[in-house]
Design an enzyme around this catalytic site. Structure first.
Site, short mmCIF file in Angstrom:
data_model
loop_
_atom_site.label_atom_id
_atom_site.label_comp_id
_atom_site.label_asym_id
_atom_site.label_seq_id
_atom_site.Cartn_x
_atom_site.Cartn_y
_atom_site.Cartn_z
CB CYS A 52 -0.91 0.00 1.23
SG CYS A 52 -2.45 -0.93 1.00
CG ASN A 74 10.91 -9.49 -4.44
OD1 ASN A 74 10.91 -9.25 -3.24
ND2 ASN A 74 10.18 -10.45 -4.97
CG ASP A 75 12.16 -4.95 -0.50
OD1 ASP A 75 12.94 -4.14 -1.05
OD2 ASP A 75 10.99 -4.65 -0.20
CG HIS A 112 -5.12 -3.70 0.72
ND1 HIS A 112 -3.82 -4.14 0.76
CD2 HIS A 112 -5.85 -4.62 1.42
CE1 HIS A 112 -3.76 -5.28 1.45
NE2 HIS A 112 -4.98 -5.58 1.86
CB SER A 160 1.46 -14.06 1.70
OG SER A 160 2.47 -13.29 1.07
CG HIS A 163 -1.83 -4.00 -2.62
ND1 HIS A 163 -2.09 -2.94 -1.80
CD2 HIS A 163 -1.62 -3.48 -3.86
CE1 HIS A 163 -2.01 -1.82 -2.49
NE2 HIS A 163 -1.73 -2.11 -3.74
CG HIS A 165 1.36 -7.95 -5.80
ND1 HIS A 165 0.38 -8.47 -4.98
CD2 HIS A 165 2.42 -8.80 -5.70
CE1 HIS A 165 0.84 -9.57 -4.40
NE2 HIS A 165 2.07 -9.81 -4.82
CG HIS A 295 0.80 -17.30 -25.84
ND1 HIS A 295 1.85 -17.51 -26.70
CD2 HIS A 295 0.99 -18.14 -24.80
CE1 HIS A 295 2.64 -18.46 -26.20
NE2 HIS A 295 2.15 -18.85 -25.04
CE LYS A 310 -6.01 -31.17 -13.16
NZ LYS A 310 -6.58 -32.52 -13.04
#
Ligand SMILES: [Zn+2]
Ligand SMILES: [Zn+2]
Ligand SMILES: [Zn+2]
Length: 348
Positions: A52, A74-75, A112, A160, A163, A165, A295, A310
């Site tokens: 957020c 990415n951290d 969010h 997890s 939000h 993304h 695609h 499934k």
């Protein structure tokens, strides 16, 4: 009797893999809604969400007060920039190679509580435009052979954070699946003198029974060789190797297709529909790729309801993937659904 009502296997020309179809096991292929619609309400802003606007991320950095999209490295990246001086075994049995890359996170919206299914076309076009600029920027870097753009949505997919993304992993080598698709498309072009997916799309449009919906630039269909119950492919009608070839009209039409598919998915079990989706496109390895027709794949795990998924176990782990409901039945079920989101319908 048509083959589609008997056990048979289907070939995936993009990867060379096979899937077992057992349609006789589903006496009633579509039983409709089995559970109460999910009407849980999420806050528009969550002070504990690391995506957020204005919040602090686990790595210690603070997000800006962004108002449309936001991208950051990415951290906790799965890939790191190239390191020199590492020694790798040069061995038939114990074989390893260096791999390096960049992992980024893209927030689709500051809100969010939204998802692409509930975002405006205008906002979704901004996501598409950011994908294009990231694809161009990362793909132009030395040592980036492929840019994989994807979205992993829903806790059962291991995501997890609700939000809205997605992620981008740019790798030195072409990952396994796009690499298989590169080979298969190149072989088809060399053998037949035409693009595999241009030919396939023509065939699907003529047959019609696996088409979910279409607009001026894109077609959403359940591929003949689909593995996941409600798997969908979104293909541009025009031959384009990558997202970078889209103009303003096709970008808008892609946003339209993504929103409409998202709404149909959410309406299927009246829940926030989980999936992994992503785009396959030409590698950025400096070579020409006339064989590539970009695609999107959507791989949702749900089978019969919001809670029945499934699993790929048993024969599927050891033999090959299998499905009961046919691609044709899945397409018909998705085609019947409304393009008004069930949450908007009930509040209207
Ligand atoms: Zn958030
Ligand atoms: Zn094509
Ligand atoms: Zn693909």
């Amino acid at each position: 009797m048509p083959f589609k009502e008997h056990p048979h296997r289907r070939f995936n020309p993009l990867t060379g893999e096979w899937i077992l179809v057992s349609p006789h096991r589903t006496k009633r292929p579509w039983q409709g809604q089995q559970e109460e619609p999910d009407r849980s309400v999420m806050p528009k802003f969550d002070p504990g969400c690391y995506l957020c606007p204005g919040n602090e991320r686990a790595g210690g950095e603070r997000n800006p007060e962004y108002s449309d999209t936001f991208v950051f490295t990415n951290d906790f990246a799965a890939l790191l920039p190239e390191v020199s001086g590492l020694e790798f075994p040069d061995d038939d049995l114990l074989r390893a190679e260096p791999e390096s890359g960049i992992c980024r996170v893209i927030c689709f919206s500051p809100r969010h509580d939204l998802s692409i299914a509930r975002m405006s076309r205008e906002q979704t076009v901004k996501v598409v435009e950011l994908w294009i600029s990231e694809f161009r920027e990362l793909g132009a870097q030395d040592g980036v052979g492929y840019v994989q753009i994807f979205e992993n949505r829903g806790s059962i997919m291991g995501c997890s954070n609700p939000h809205p993304h997605g992620q981008i992993w740019a790798t030195r080598s072409v990952p396994m699946i796009p690499s298989l698709e590169t080979e298969r498309q190149a072989d088809y072009l060399a053998g037949k003198g035409e693009c595999l997916l241009c030919s396939y799309l023509k065939r699907e449009l003529a047959e019609g029974e696996r088409i979910v919906f279409q607009n001026d630039s894109f077609v959403a269909l359940v591929p003949f060789w689909a593995v996941w119950p409600f798997e969908v492919m979104v293909l541009p009608r025009e031959h384009m190797a990558s997202l970078g070839e889209m103009n303003a009209r096709t970008r808008g039409d892609l946003a339209d297709a993504m929103i409409r598919l998202g709404i149909r998915y959410d309406n299927l079990f009246k829940t926030s529909f989980p999936y992994s989706m992503g785009v396959h496109q030409a590698p950025t390895d400096g070579r020409a790729h006339p064989e590539w027709h970009f695609h999107f794949h959507y791989y949702p795990p749900l089978l019969r309801s919001a809670s029945v998924r499934k699993f790929m176990v048993g024969f599927e782990m050891l033999g090959m993937p299998q499905r009961d409901i046919t691609a044709e039945h899945a397409a018909a079920a998705l085609r019947e659904l409304s393009e008004i989101h069930y949450l908007d319908e009930e509040s209207a």
